[in-house]
Design an enzyme around this catalytic site. Structure first.
Site, mmCIF file in Angstrom:
data_model
loop_
_atom_site.group_PDB
_atom_site.id
_atom_site.type_symbol
_atom_site.label_atom_id
_atom_site.label_comp_id
_atom_site.label_asym_id
_atom_site.label_seq_id
_atom_site.Cartn_x
_atom_site.Cartn_y
_atom_site.Cartn_z
ATOM 1 N N SER A 181 0.863 -1.176 0.000
ATOM 2 C CA SER A 181 0.000 0.000 0.000
ATOM 3 C C SER A 181 0.899 1.225 0.000
ATOM 4 C CB SER A 181 -0.940 -0.004 1.218
ATOM 5 O OG SER A 181 -0.203 -0.155 2.422
ATOM 6 N N GLU A 218 1.323 5.682 0.554
ATOM 7 C CA GLU A 218 0.843 6.956 1.072
ATOM 8 C C GLU A 218 1.246 8.082 0.129
ATOM 9 O OE1 GLU A 218 1.169 8.224 5.379
ATOM 10 O OE2 GLU A 218 2.542 9.676 4.457
ATOM 11 N N ASP A 257 -0.311 16.412 14.288
ATOM 12 C CA ASP A 257 0.766 17.195 14.887
ATOM 13 C C ASP A 257 0.253 18.556 15.343
ATOM 14 O OD1 ASP A 257 2.623 15.175 14.300
ATOM 15 O OD2 ASP A 257 2.914 15.964 12.271
ATOM 16 N N PHE A 271 14.199 14.448 8.989
ATOM 17 C CA PHE A 271 12.833 14.013 9.272
ATOM 18 C C PHE A 271 12.832 13.022 10.429
ATOM 19 C CE2 PHE A 271 8.925 11.674 7.395
ATOM 20 C CZ PHE A 271 8.074 12.383 8.227
ATOM 21 N N HIS A 321 3.643 -0.974 3.913
ATOM 22 C CA HIS A 321 3.056 0.333 3.583
ATOM 23 C C HIS A 321 4.192 1.305 3.289
ATOM 24 C CE1 HIS A 321 -0.042 3.420 3.532
ATOM 25 N NE2 HIS A 321 0.715 4.173 4.318
#
Length: 288
Positions: free
Chosen positions: A7, A9, A101, A210, A259
């Site tokens: 999958s 994002e 967030d 990140f 994912h």
């Protein structure tokens, strides 16, 4: 070892150029027959409307199973559930439910007046509608705001008990990180699927920064490997090899679904999937 289910994002586009890049990303990865694709919210809920538009467009035009991100940020309970009802009306039946967030300029999440206090409340309200398959976030490394790794497991259990169907982890760099977390979840009585979240390293400096913001430890060996690869012009080759090896280790330990956080840059994700045996789905009706 059979190929995993995958999958992806995606980010919602914020301008015309980004819209083209999103569509190119979808066109590149859709042939790999993902079980679902998800569309994120920006930090602090800044892309809420863009996310709704992207989800509706992808659902209508791509033929993919689209899951919408939904957060608790900067919206009342009724406003949040109205967004969810809009997704259901558009035929979108899967949601990734997250606290979200803190808005830009704020160091910690503060609930909106009349809003959901946390992700457990959001999951419970969505589950009560009966309209959605619900996925939630999970943290194999300690969340920056959590007291401990066990607290992360306990919070995930609370979200599952509130009605979540699956979990997707934050990205990590070593298979052992996920496997230790999975063992803790089993011990805590969590039985729903937990999808490993995979971040192919398109840009090492950006990925490292990140990771630091997310509280994800960066192994010294990885720092050293990319430092050498960048000097030799082999960063892309190294990134593909490292990501494919991580995924292979997870699959060998029983992970049958992965994912991928694509960052709307599909080539590396596609190459890793091909290395794992995930190849374009062939429409036999169009084969001579």
């Amino acid at each position: 070892m059979s190929a995993p289910k995958v999958s992806f994002e995606f980010f919602p586009p914020q301008n015309l150029q980004a819209s083209f890049r999103l569509w190119d990303t979808v066109q590149t990865l859709a042939p790999l027959d993902p079980t679902f694709v998800s569309v994120t919210y920006g930090a602090g809920g800044t892309t809420r409307d863009l996310t709704r538009e992207a989800v509706a467009t992808l659902h209508k035009s791509s033929g993919l199973n689209v899951a919408a991100h939904l957060t608790c940020v900067n919206a009342t309970k009724e406003e949040t559930l109205e967004i969810a009802r809009g997704f259901a009306k558009a035929g979108v039946k899967e949601i990734v439910a997250l606290r979200g967030d803190a808005p830009k300029g704020e160091s910690r999440f503060t609930p909106c007046a009349g809003g959901f206090e946390n992700s457990v409340e959001l999951v419970k309200a969505l589950a009560e509608t009966g309209d959605f398959k619900i996925r939630v976030g999970a943290y194999p490394d300690k969340h920056p705001e959590a007291a401990s790794t066990q607290a992360d497991v306990d919070w995930l259990k609370a979200k599952i008990d509130a009605g979540a169907d699956e979990a997707i982890t934050q990205f990590f760099f070593e298979a052992e990180t996920f496997l230790r977390f999975r063992d803790k979840c089993v011990k805590a009585g969590i039985t729903v699927p937990i999808l490993p979240g995979i971040l192919p390293i398109e840009n090492w400096k950006g990925t490292r920064n990140f990771a630091q913001r997310c509280g994800t430890p960066v192994p010294a060996w990885l720092e050293d490997a990319f430092s050498k690869a960048e000097r030799d012009g082999r960063s892309d080759l190294l990134a593909t090899a490292i990501c494919a090896e991580l995924c292979s280790e997870l699959m060998a330990e029983g992970a049958d679904a992965l994912h991928f956080y694509t960052l709307n840059r599909p080539e590396l994700t596609r190459d890793v999937c091909h290395a794992l045996g995930v190849t374009p789905k062939v429409d036999l009706q169009n084969v001579a």
